[in-house]
Design a protein around this motif. Structure first.
Motif, PDB file in Angstrom:
ATOM      1  N   GLU A  72     -10.322 -10.774   4.547  1.00 17.87           N
ATOM      2  CA  GLU A  72      -9.475 -10.051   5.505  1.00 17.87           C
ATOM      3  C   GLU A  72      -9.780 -10.557   6.917  1.00 17.87           C
ATOM      4  O   GLU A  72     -10.914 -10.418   7.391  1.00 17.87           O
ATOM      5  N   ALA A 109       0.535  -9.398  -5.233  1.00 22.35           N
ATOM      6  CA  ALA A 109       1.059  -8.033  -5.159  1.00 22.35           C
ATOM      7  C   ALA A 109       1.959  -7.871  -3.938  1.00 22.35           C
ATOM      8  O   ALA A 109       2.573  -6.819  -3.761  1.00 22.35           O
ATOM      9  N   CYS A 166      -2.204  -1.782   0.585  1.00 24.81           N
ATOM     10  CA  CYS A 166      -2.169  -2.206  -0.826  1.00 24.81           C
ATOM     11  C   CYS A 166      -3.521  -2.786  -1.242  1.00 24.81           C
ATOM     12  O   CYS A 166      -4.053  -2.453  -2.307  1.00 24.81           O
ATOM     13  N   ASN A 179       3.117  -6.217 -10.223  1.00 25.15           N
ATOM     14  CA  ASN A 179       3.232  -4.903 -10.863  1.00 25.15           C
ATOM     15  C   ASN A 179       4.665  -4.544 -11.224  1.00 25.15           C
ATOM     16  O   ASN A 179       4.900  -3.521 -11.842  1.00 25.15           O
ATOM     17  N   THR A 181       9.734  -1.241   2.879  1.00 25.85           N
ATOM     18  CA  THR A 181       8.466  -1.954   2.690  1.00 25.85           C
ATOM     19  C   THR A 181       7.868  -2.571   3.955  1.00 25.85           C
ATOM     20  O   THR A 181       8.520  -2.710   4.982  1.00 25.85           O
TER      21      THR A 181
HETATM   22  N1  NAD Z   1       3.453  -4.534  -5.159  1.00 24.85           N
HETATM   23  C1  NAD Z   1       4.017  -3.439  -4.670  1.00 24.85           C
HETATM   24  O1  NAD Z   1       4.462  -2.540  -5.406  1.00 24.85           O
HETATM   25  C2  NAD Z   1       4.074  -3.253  -3.176  1.00 24.85           C
HETATM   26  C3  NAD Z   1       4.251  -1.967  -2.623  1.00 24.85           C
HETATM   27  C4  NAD Z   1       4.233  -1.824  -1.232  1.00 24.85           C
HETATM   28  C5  NAD Z   1       4.090  -2.955  -0.417  1.00 24.85           C
HETATM   29  N2  NAD Z   1       3.975  -4.189  -1.005  1.00 24.85           N
HETATM   30  C6  NAD Z   1       3.830  -5.427  -0.230  1.00 24.85           C
HETATM   31  O2  NAD Z   1       2.437  -5.784  -0.180  1.00 24.85           O
HETATM   32  C7  NAD Z   1       2.183  -6.530   1.026  1.00 24.85           C
HETATM   33  C8  NAD Z   1       1.046  -5.869   1.808  1.00 24.85           C
HETATM   34  O3  NAD Z   1       1.434  -4.537   2.184  1.00 24.85           O
HETATM   35  P1  NAD Z   1       0.415  -3.551   2.953  1.00 24.85           P
HETATM   36  O4  NAD Z   1       1.121  -2.252   3.092  1.00 24.85           O
HETATM   37  O5  NAD Z   1      -0.914  -3.599   2.327  1.00 24.85           O
HETATM   38  O6  NAD Z   1       0.357  -4.277   4.374  1.00 24.85           O
HETATM   39  P2  NAD Z   1      -0.744  -4.118   5.541  1.00 24.85           P
HETATM   40  O7  NAD Z   1      -0.130  -4.632   6.778  1.00 24.85           O
HETATM   41  O8  NAD Z   1      -1.300  -2.726   5.522  1.00 24.85           O
HETATM   42  O9  NAD Z   1      -1.897  -5.117   5.067  1.00 24.85           O
HETATM   43  C9  NAD Z   1      -1.788  -6.505   5.027  1.00 24.85           C
HETATM   44  C10 NAD Z   1      -3.179  -7.040   5.310  1.00 24.85           C
HETATM   45  O10 NAD Z   1      -3.223  -8.441   5.006  1.00 24.85           O
HETATM   46  C11 NAD Z   1      -4.059  -9.048   5.985  1.00 24.85           C
HETATM   47  N3  NAD Z   1      -3.782 -10.488   6.026  1.00 24.85           N
HETATM   48  C12 NAD Z   1      -2.796 -11.141   6.684  1.00 24.85           C
HETATM   49  N4  NAD Z   1      -2.905 -12.474   6.458  1.00 24.85           N
HETATM   50  C13 NAD Z   1      -3.965 -12.647   5.628  1.00 24.85           C
HETATM   51  C14 NAD Z   1      -4.572 -13.787   5.042  1.00 24.85           C
HETATM   52  N5  NAD Z   1      -4.103 -15.016   5.248  1.00 24.85           N
HETATM   53  N6  NAD Z   1      -5.656 -13.608   4.235  1.00 24.85           N
HETATM   54  C15 NAD Z   1      -6.141 -12.366   3.987  1.00 24.85           C
HETATM   55  N7  NAD Z   1      -5.593 -11.241   4.532  1.00 24.85           N
HETATM   56  C16 NAD Z   1      -4.520 -11.384   5.339  1.00 24.85           C
HETATM   57  C17 NAD Z   1      -3.709  -8.318   7.274  1.00 24.85           C
HETATM   58  O11 NAD Z   1      -4.714  -8.484   8.247  1.00 24.85           O
HETATM   59  C18 NAD Z   1      -3.590  -6.886   6.775  1.00 24.85           C
HETATM   60  O12 NAD Z   1      -4.826  -6.198   6.857  1.00 24.85           O
HETATM   61  C19 NAD Z   1       3.521  -6.579   1.761  1.00 24.85           C
HETATM   62  O13 NAD Z   1       4.224  -7.745   1.408  1.00 24.85           O
HETATM   63  C20 NAD Z   1       4.263  -5.369   1.194  1.00 24.85           C
HETATM   64  O14 NAD Z   1       5.660  -5.494   1.333  1.00 24.85           O
HETATM   65  C21 NAD Z   1       3.940  -4.345  -2.357  1.00 24.85           C
END
Ligand code: NAD
Length: 383
Positions: free
Chosen positions: A220, A276, A201, A323, A135
């Motif tokens: 964002e 999420a 995500c 989820n 992840t």
């Molecule tokens: N729910 C699930 O099934 C699932 C699956 C995969 C990943 N995840 C988790 O979801 C999270 C996000 O993953 P991702 O792949 O989208 O990461 P990513 O790095 O692609 O995106 C994260 C985004 O959040 C933004 N961000 C950071 N701080 C912020 C804030 N205070 N306010 C608003 N935006 C902010 C960043 O700029 C970045 O664009 C992680 O914790 C990951 O482990 C969850």
């Protein structure tokens, strides 16, 4: 046959890519004599993965993440010679104890999900041949506090463009929106949904939220991603400006304390909050519990918190990964996890068979593995 066994059969039938890899593993036994530690949500799709590792010769020890273990399935796997630690009721301290047990088993190959086990193995004991990290949150740890300190290869599955597009965007997007609907039975049409984070995500959550009829706003901080959200057709906004407008807030940032108690105190009455992201710290749930004047369970997965200023919010699944944590939710679609777990299976095989071909520390999925899995998925989709 029990219900869970029948469910597992159905899931397995919809994972053709990994079943093909499993047939090769059963014949070639790439994990013979090896212990594989699997730290991932214990649910039917992961069961298909751990079964093919066992059929490939591995002693498999599995541990779920906090609040997401399917206990019936854990029992079934244990009857099939797959060791499973922990259960759905695990809290932080029991989870740490299970992680220590997993590290003490001196695994040869590790599948981690959040880099907590990798962190323990780096800190002491025998090092494995290598690990995979599932992840984004784990990748943050590997590139932050663990940078330059990991003396074995770690293949970051999350960095595969396949996983980002197929799983993080479409899989998470679809399942988060479905689960919010499942937990609340609320109509999303014309509701203002504020998505925090427009990474992989967040892009999917915004996309599927819009498809469900919600009026989506994105918060964002990264200017390039904010532009992408705007050109994809979403309102781009600041959280402070959305507090009075938002009906549903969803965090997907990988960051801590993104929604604070002060933010919550400024929201509309009965605003819905869900997370999420991987850890249950994106919404300040601990601060909320301390501040709340009263807490009322409103259905299995919703709690209403009344704040000192008289405003109330409804938190879904206590801010855990929505989820997976909502009762009855099933995570990403089966076919999407077929792809993600096929990347895992082939990467674990590479670590078992040929760790010397890899560099130390974090690295992307080898290009030939990405290529093979992408081809297999396109072929399946075109059938
Ligand atoms: N729910 C699930 O099934 C699932 C699956 C995969 C990943 N995840 C988790 O979801 C999270 C996000 O993953 P991702 O792949 O989208 O990461 P990513 O790095 O692609 O995106 C994260 C985004 O959040 C933004 N961000 C950071 N701080 C912020 C804030 N205070 N306010 C608003 N935006 C902010 C960043 O700029 C970045 O664009 C992680 O914790 C990951 O482990 C969850």
């Amino acid at each position: 046959m029990s219900d869970i066994a029948r469910q597992l059969d159905f899931v397995s039938d919809h994972m053709p890519i990994i079943r093909g890899i499993g047939r090769r593993f059963a014949a070639g036994r790439p994990f013979d004599g090896l212990t594989v530690a699997v730290r991932i949500h214990v649910e039917p799709k992961t069961a298909v993965l751990v079964r093919i590792l066992r059929d490939g010769g591995a002693r498999v020890i599995a541990l779920g993440n906090k609040g997401t273990t399917n206990d019936e399935l854990a029992e079934l796997l244990q009857r099939e010679d797959i060791e499973v630690l922990g259960d759905r009721a695990d809290d932080d301290s029991t989870m740490q104890a299970h992680l220590a047990t997993l590290a003490a088993a001196t695994p040869d190959v590790v599948l981690d999900n959040g880099a907590e086990l990798i962190e323990m193995l780096v800190a002491g004991g025998e090092h494995p041949r290598g690990a995979t990290e599932e992840t984004t949150s784990g990748a943050f740890t590997l590139r932050g506090p663990l940078k330059g300190k990991v003396p074995f290869p770690v293949i970051v599955i999350n960095d595969s463009p396949l996983k980002a597009i197929v799983e993080n965007k479409h899989g998470v997007g679809q399942s988060v929106i479905e689960t919010i609907r499942l937990a609340t039975n609320a109509l999303l049409q014309r509701r203002r949904m504020v998505v925090l984070g427009y990474g992989w995500c967040g892009r999917g959550i915004a996309l599927y939220g819009k498809a469900a009829g919600a009026d989506v706003a994105v918060v964002e901080p990264d200017a390039v991603k904010a532009l992408e959200a705007a050109i994809d057709g979403f309102a781009v906004s600041e959280l402070e400006d959305e507090l009075e407008r938002g009906d549903v807030f969803v965090t997907a940032t990988g960051a801590v304390g993104v929604i604070t108690v002060d933010h919550m105190a400024g929201m509309k009455d009965n605003a819905l909050l869900a997370n999420a992201g991987h850890f249950d710290t994106e919404i300040d749930v601990v601060g909320l519990r301390d501040a709340a004047e009263s807490v009322t369970a409103r259905g299995a997965d919703i709690r209403q918190y009344v704040l000192p200023n008289g405003r109330s919010i409804d938190l879904i699944a206590e801010g855990k990964m929505v989820n997976l944590a909502v009762g009855g939710s099933r995570g990403n679609s089966i076919e999407i996890m077929d792809l993600g777990f096929s990347l895992q299976a082939l990467s674990l095989e590479r670590l078992a068979r040929d760790p010397a071909s890899l560099s130390l520390g974090d690295q992307p999925v080898p290009a030939d593995i990405d290529d093979a899995v992408a081809r297999a998925m396109v072929a399946e989709m075109m059938k």
